[in-house]
Write a protein that holds these residues in place. Sequence first.
Motif, mmCIF file in Angstrom:
data_model
loop_
_atom_site.group_PDB
_atom_site.id
_atom_site.type_symbol
_atom_site.label_atom_id
_atom_site.label_comp_id
_atom_site.label_asym_id
_atom_site.label_seq_id
_atom_site.Cartn_x
_atom_site.Cartn_y
_atom_site.Cartn_z
ATOM 1 N N ALA A 21 -57.551 3.082 -18.015
ATOM 2 C CA ALA A 21 -58.977 3.008 -18.349
ATOM 3 C C ALA A 21 -59.849 3.142 -17.103
ATOM 4 C CB ALA A 21 -59.277 1.697 -19.070
ATOM 5 N N ALA A 22 -59.348 2.611 -15.982
ATOM 6 C CA ALA A 22 -60.076 2.707 -14.716
ATOM 7 C C ALA A 22 -59.855 4.053 -14.029
ATOM 8 C CB ALA A 22 -59.643 1.578 -13.786
ATOM 9 N N GLU A 23 -59.072 4.925 -14.681
ATOM 10 C CA GLU A 23 -58.749 6.259 -14.163
ATOM 11 C C GLU A 23 -58.080 6.185 -12.795
ATOM 12 O OE1 GLU A 23 -61.840 9.148 -14.479
ATOM 13 O OE2 GLU A 23 -62.141 8.797 -16.609
ATOM 14 N N HIS A 24 -57.251 5.144 -12.630
ATOM 15 C CA HIS A 24 -56.406 5.096 -11.429
ATOM 16 C C HIS A 24 -55.515 6.332 -11.410
ATOM 17 C CE1 HIS A 24 -54.249 3.090 -8.158
ATOM 18 N NE2 HIS A 24 -53.143 3.545 -8.722
ATOM 19 N N TRP A 25 -55.069 6.733 -12.603
ATOM 20 C CA TRP A 25 -54.407 8.023 -12.808
ATOM 21 C C TRP A 25 -55.240 8.761 -13.850
ATOM 22 C CZ3 TRP A 25 -50.839 3.690 -13.500
ATOM 23 C CH2 TRP A 25 -50.107 3.414 -12.349
ATOM 24 N N PRO A 26 -55.950 9.812 -13.490
ATOM 25 C CA PRO A 26 -56.793 10.530 -14.455
ATOM 26 C C PRO A 26 -55.956 11.349 -15.433
ATOM 27 C CG PRO A 26 -56.801 11.644 -12.334
ATOM 28 C CD PRO A 26 -56.060 10.349 -12.123
ATOM 29 N N VAL A 27 -56.595 11.866 -16.450
ATOM 30 C CA VAL A 27 -55.911 12.721 -17.422
ATOM 31 C C VAL A 27 -55.284 13.905 -16.698
ATOM 32 C CG1 VAL A 27 -56.260 14.274 -19.374
ATOM 33 C CG2 VAL A 27 -57.389 12.046 -19.347
ATOM 34 N N GLY A 28 -54.021 14.150 -17.005
ATOM 35 C CA GLY A 28 -53.287 15.232 -16.367
ATOM 36 C C GLY A 28 -52.463 14.810 -15.181
ATOM 37 N N ALA A 29 -52.727 13.589 -14.653
ATOM 38 C CA ALA A 29 -51.981 13.115 -13.482
ATOM 39 C C ALA A 29 -50.573 12.693 -13.886
ATOM 40 C CB ALA A 29 -52.711 11.933 -12.838
ATOM 41 N N ARG A 30 -49.656 12.803 -12.931
ATOM 42 C CA ARG A 30 -48.287 12.351 -13.173
ATOM 43 C C ARG A 30 -48.134 10.932 -12.653
ATOM 44 N NH1 ARG A 30 -43.317 15.600 -10.583
ATOM 45 N NH2 ARG A 30 -44.226 14.697 -8.693
ATOM 46 N N LEU A 31 -47.542 10.070 -13.465
ATOM 47 C CA LEU A 31 -47.310 8.692 -13.039
ATOM 48 C C LEU A 31 -46.213 8.632 -11.980
ATOM 49 C CD1 LEU A 31 -49.068 7.938 -15.479
ATOM 50 C CD2 LEU A 31 -47.422 6.142 -16.011
ATOM 51 N N PRO A 32 -46.209 7.587 -11.166
ATOM 52 C CA PRO A 32 -45.107 7.409 -10.225
ATOM 53 C C PRO A 32 -43.784 7.317 -10.981
ATOM 54 C CG PRO A 32 -46.907 5.907 -9.724
ATOM 55 C CD PRO A 32 -47.224 6.525 -11.041
ATOM 56 N N GLY A 33 -42.694 7.548 -10.282
ATOM 57 C CA GLY A 33 -41.379 7.425 -10.899
ATOM 58 C C GLY A 33 -41.099 6.018 -11.365
ATOM 59 N N GLU A 34 -40.030 5.862 -12.123
ATOM 60 C CA GLU A 34 -39.704 4.579 -12.739
ATOM 61 C C GLU A 34 -39.569 3.448 -11.727
ATOM 62 O OE1 GLU A 34 -35.668 3.166 -14.697
ATOM 63 O OE2 GLU A 34 -36.766 4.489 -16.078
ATOM 64 N N VAL A 35 -38.905 3.698 -10.631
ATOM 65 C CA VAL A 35 -38.702 2.659 -9.622
ATOM 66 C C VAL A 35 -40.018 2.244 -8.987
ATOM 67 C CG1 VAL A 35 -37.603 2.107 -7.414
ATOM 68 C CG2 VAL A 35 -36.334 3.382 -9.146
ATOM 69 N N GLU A 36 -40.817 3.223 -8.568
ATOM 70 C CA GLU A 36 -42.092 2.936 -7.915
ATOM 71 C C GLU A 36 -43.070 2.269 -8.876
ATOM 72 O OE1 GLU A 36 -45.188 2.744 -5.094
ATOM 73 O OE2 GLU A 36 -43.000 2.800 -4.986
ATOM 74 N N LEU A 37 -43.129 2.750 -10.112
ATOM 75 C CA LEU A 37 -44.050 2.176 -11.076
ATOM 76 C C LEU A 37 -43.692 0.727 -11.380
ATOM 77 C CD1 LEU A 37 -46.488 2.731 -12.896
ATOM 78 C CD2 LEU A 37 -44.887 3.421 -14.695
ATOM 79 N N SER A 38 -42.420 0.456 -11.543
ATOM 80 C CA SER A 38 -41.990 -0.928 -11.797
ATOM 81 C C SER A 38 -42.329 -1.831 -10.621
ATOM 82 C CB SER A 38 -40.486 -0.965 -12.081
ATOM 83 O OG SER A 38 -40.176 -0.208 -13.232
ATOM 84 N N ARG A 39 -42.187 -1.292 -9.411
ATOM 85 C CA ARG A 39 -42.538 -2.078 -8.221
ATOM 86 C C ARG A 39 -44.026 -2.388 -8.201
ATOM 87 N NH1 ARG A 39 -44.837 -1.769 -3.576
ATOM 88 N NH2 ARG A 39 -45.415 0.424 -3.855
ATOM 89 N N LEU A 40 -44.842 -1.394 -8.535
ATOM 90 C CA LEU A 40 -46.290 -1.598 -8.565
ATOM 91 C C LEU A 40 -46.686 -2.660 -9.593
ATOM 92 C CD1 LEU A 40 -47.556 2.101 -8.326
ATOM 93 C CD2 LEU A 40 -47.786 0.332 -6.573
#
Length: 227
Positions: free
Chosen positions: A24-43
């Motif tokens: 919602a805060a557009e930390h990742w805007p539409v079309g952006a790729r999320l970090p990988g599973e390991v990095e995202l879980s760490r975040l």
Amino acid sequence: MAVRPVQRTSLVEGAVAELRRLLAAEHWPVGARLPGEVELSRLLGVGRSTGREAVRALIASGQLRSQQGSGTYVVSTAPVEEFDRGLRRAAVADVYEVRIALEVEAGRLAANRRTDEDVAVLGELLAERGAAGSDAELVEADLLLHRAVVTAAHNPVLAQVFDSFLGALRVAARDAVADGGVHGGPGGDDARAHEELVAAVVAADPEAAEAATRRNLGRALERLRGE
């Protein structure tokens, strides 16, 4: 009266809520790729299985899309209504068939009702489309231009229907480009069709606006069908 005790929020629910806040805060805007599973879980401060389940929940709700061999991408920064989720699951050609029906009428109405402000906006967006430097930029510039035509029709119901359809159009357009250039780049027949559409709206010529829209989107639909 039987009242069930409130259950403590699970880690997965908490991770889903945090991902939705970030989207919602557009930390990742539409079309952006999320970090990988390991990095995202760490975040998120959770285990990989929890992070994986949170991502799956948002894929199921229509906010994220998984592309095999590439990653997970943002489709919408807000929760998606059931109607839009159904559209996004539809075949790309099916989406384009409905798109033609909507936009042909929008072009005709826009040619009859456009204002000087609409004309200025259409000119600016046509130039931005022509300056697009990548497929992703072209898709976004193209959708903005078509949305401006709908706006120039000055029909709030048509605009609302188009906006509810916009997420599906974005996904369909990106898939179409990825599948082999269904939309042309800044030059060529597709660019001319858009120039003709804008010129027809500016000239208050509804028949020409209808024809330009049919040529533009009809050609894309033919390519999708392999005709």
